[in-house]
Motif scaffolding. Structure first.
Motif, short mmCIF file in Angstrom:
data_model
loop_
_atom_site.label_atom_id
_atom_site.label_comp_id
_atom_site.label_asym_id
_atom_site.label_seq_id
_atom_site.Cartn_x
_atom_site.Cartn_y
_atom_site.Cartn_z
N PRO A 31 51.73 34.94 50.56
CA PRO A 31 51.28 34.55 49.22
C PRO A 31 50.37 33.34 49.21
N ALA A 32 50.69 32.33 49.99
CA ALA A 32 49.91 31.09 49.96
C ALA A 32 48.50 31.28 50.54
N GLU A 33 48.28 32.38 51.25
CA GLU A 33 46.97 32.65 51.85
C GLU A 33 46.31 33.88 51.23
N THR A 34 46.74 34.24 50.03
CA THR A 34 46.26 35.48 49.41
C THR A 34 45.50 35.18 48.12
N VAL A 35 44.39 35.90 47.96
CA VAL A 35 43.62 35.87 46.71
C VAL A 35 43.63 37.27 46.12
N VAL A 36 44.09 37.40 44.89
CA VAL A 36 44.07 38.68 44.18
C VAL A 36 43.01 38.59 43.09
N VAL A 37 42.07 39.54 43.11
CA VAL A 37 41.00 39.57 42.11
C VAL A 37 41.19 40.82 41.26
N VAL B 128 42.61 35.71 40.31
CA VAL B 128 41.33 35.65 39.60
C VAL B 128 41.23 36.86 38.68
N ALA B 129 40.89 36.64 37.42
CA ALA B 129 40.73 37.74 36.46
C ALA B 129 39.29 37.78 35.97
N LEU B 130 38.60 38.86 36.30
CA LEU B 130 37.20 39.03 35.89
C LEU B 130 37.12 40.17 34.88
N LEU B 131 36.54 39.88 33.73
CA LEU B 131 36.36 40.91 32.70
C LEU B 131 35.28 41.91 33.11
N ALA B 132 34.36 41.47 33.94
CA ALA B 132 33.31 42.33 34.46
C ALA B 132 32.71 41.65 35.68
N LEU B 133 32.22 42.47 36.61
CA LEU B 133 31.45 41.98 37.74
C LEU B 133 30.12 42.72 37.68
N SER B 134 29.21 42.19 36.87
CA SER B 134 27.93 42.86 36.64
C SER B 134 26.96 41.88 36.03
N ASP B 135 25.73 42.33 35.85
CA ASP B 135 24.70 41.50 35.22
C ASP B 135 24.68 41.64 33.71
N GLU B 136 25.60 42.42 33.16
CA GLU B 136 25.55 42.76 31.74
C GLU B 136 26.31 41.80 30.84
N GLY B 137 27.01 40.82 31.42
CA GLY B 137 27.83 39.93 30.60
C GLY B 137 29.18 40.57 30.31
N ALA B 138 29.96 39.90 29.45
CA ALA B 138 31.31 40.36 29.16
C ALA B 138 31.26 41.62 28.29
N PRO B 139 32.03 42.65 28.64
CA PRO B 139 32.12 43.84 27.78
C PRO B 139 33.09 43.57 26.64
N ALA B 140 33.32 44.58 25.83
CA ALA B 140 34.45 44.49 24.91
C ALA B 140 35.71 44.37 25.76
N TYR B 141 36.61 43.48 25.36
CA TYR B 141 37.83 43.29 26.16
C TYR B 141 38.97 42.89 25.24
N ASP B 142 40.19 42.98 25.76
CA ASP B 142 41.38 42.64 24.99
C ASP B 142 41.54 41.12 24.97
N ARG B 143 41.20 40.52 23.86
CA ARG B 143 41.22 39.06 23.75
C ARG B 143 42.64 38.49 23.78
N GLU B 144 43.59 39.25 23.28
CA GLU B 144 44.97 38.77 23.29
C GLU B 144 45.47 38.65 24.73
N HIS B 145 45.16 39.65 25.55
CA HIS B 145 45.58 39.59 26.95
C HIS B 145 44.82 38.51 27.71
N ILE C 55 39.73 42.99 38.33
CA ILE C 55 38.49 43.22 37.59
C ILE C 55 38.77 44.29 36.54
N SER C 56 38.88 43.86 35.28
CA SER C 56 39.30 44.76 34.22
C SER C 56 38.93 44.20 32.86
N ASP C 57 38.74 45.09 31.89
CA ASP C 57 38.52 44.63 30.51
C ASP C 57 39.85 44.35 29.81
N LEU C 58 40.95 44.50 30.54
CA LEU C 58 42.29 44.09 30.11
C LEU C 58 42.88 44.94 28.99
N TYR C 59 42.30 46.10 28.73
CA TYR C 59 42.92 47.00 27.75
C TYR C 59 44.08 47.71 28.44
#
Length: 393
Positions: A304-310, A339-356, A312-316
């Motif tokens: 765990p101490a040497e692990t990175v979890v990424v 790490v939580a990424l709403l998108a990995l793209s050049d398009e900016g943030a998509p629609a996503y679940d703001r509560e989450h 990539i989701s709009d969180l719906y």
């Protein structure tokens, strides 16, 4: 003294010409400008897509009014794709292709080899092809793979070198130890860190803190798990994440796992040596069960101490929201860098679940959109366990 008025007149004509191409020549466009030659041909290609008939092979418009002319056949569309590449720069061609797929419903035609050979490959086209993967006939499959491979190769050329150099530096910094053996001391960094302890009378530095190189430099230093939402809205992110996954997997000191999910979970780690295989192993569309995906990723964590979890989701989340958040909290508590990424793209943030997104932020994990060019910096920060460089902050 005549050059000025002539120049102004030419500028006015050019403005009128551009407005005529934009407005389309309908009676009410007000330009009174008639196009000839190359301009008229350009106008016909625009009319086929953006004409008043909606782009489905019209022909019933009044004279002088822009109307659609693509029709529904692959030869017509293939010719049109060739025309737009003749008249417009690549960036414009890619936008027009995207509009044609959306406005004219051309997805089915993309399954035909002659169409695939005519298109200008880009990330969005790859996403469309991947969404059609299961319906793709064998006659089109190799052509489609060639299109995808061309885009992937270009992305790797653009991103791989910088990613490797950025993460190699982060891994070296992360691996340095402060109680090294004599042979492992990084003397340059040790001296710089202890200059305040210089003793003039002895003309020497007394080191309070020794900085060492990480030992066993060829050993795996970090485990990275890329957990990618493959719902339809995440197509570009899936493409970029697959390329980055292949780049990370090529680095000896990073053990990379790539997991894609919708309502089920698929581990594509064994295919990471070829991102094209990874992409054709995805299935864009469907629902989302983030909790199930994180449960699988959690089961694969051994350090765990040497692990990175990424993630990539709009969180719906279509699964169990509270369980999802508990898993994130448990991983972070164990020492995982999350790490939580709403998108990995050049398009900016998509629609996503703001509560989450807000719930993750409350756990110390801000959710944000990330461009491919910024991703290496985000990963470097996670590897070094320092605050993530969130865009706009």
């Amino acid at each position: 003294m005549t050059d000025g008025p002539m120049t102004d007149e030419r500028a006015a004509d050019e403005r009128l010409r551009r407005w005529r191409l934009v407005l389309g020549g309908a009676e009410a466009d007000g330009t009174g400008c008639e196009l000839t030659g190359r301009d008229a041909a350009m106008d016909r290609t625009l009319a086929a897509l953006y004409g008043s008939g909606g782009g489905r092979g019209g022909g019933d418009a009044r004279p002088g009014q822009r109307s659609a002319g693509l029709g529904g056949s692959a030869p017509n569309v293939a010719r049109w794709l060739g025309d737009i590449r003749t008249y417009f720069p690549t960036s414009v061609v890619q936008v027009m292709q995207r509009d044609a797929i959306d406005r004219l419903g051309l997805s089915a035609l993309l399954l035909e080899p002659e169409m695939l050979e005519a298109v200008e490959p880009d990330v969005h086209l790859v996403g469309t092809l991947l969404s059609l993967n299961k319906a793709m006939p064998e006659t089109s499959r190799e052509t489609a793979r060639a299109v995808v491979r061309k885009v992937v190769a270009e992305l790797e050329r653009r991103l791989a070198t910088r990613t490797r150099s950025t993460l190699t530096g982060a891994l070296d910094r992360s691996a340095r130890v402060h109680r090294p053996r004599h042979r492992d001391i990084d003397w340059n960094r040790t001296i710089r860190a202890n200059l305040k302890n210089y003793l003039p009378e002895y003309r020497t530095v007394v080191p309070e803190r020794l900085i060492g190189y990480g030992r066993a430099s060829r050993a795996v230093k970090k485990d990275v798990i890329l957990c990618i939402d493959q719902s339809g809205s995440m197509a570009a992110s899936v493409v970029y994440a697959s390329v980055f996954g292949a780049v990370l997997a090529s680095m000896r000191s990073i053990a990379t796992r790539l997991v894609v999910f919708d309502t089920s979970v698929v581990d594509l780690t064994d295919q990471l040596d070829d991102p094209v295989d990874v992409l054709f192993g995805t299935q864009l569309g469907g629902g989302t069960d983030i909790n199930r995906a994180l449960a699988y990723c959690q089961s694969k964590i051994t350090r765990p101490a040497e692990t990175v979890v990424v993630l990539i989701s709009d969180l719906y989340e279509g699964g169990i929201r509270d369980e999802m958040l508990k898993r994130v909290a448990a991983m972070k508590s164990a020492g995982v860098q999350f790490v939580a990424l709403l998108a990995l793209s050049d398009e900016g943030a998509p629609a996503y679940d703001r509560e989450h997104a807000a719930a993750l932020a409350a756990l110390g994990t801000p959710a944000f959109a990330c461009t491919p060019d910024h991703f290496p910096e985000v990963m470097a920060a996670a590897i070094e366990k320092r605050p993530l460089p969130v865009p706009g902050e």
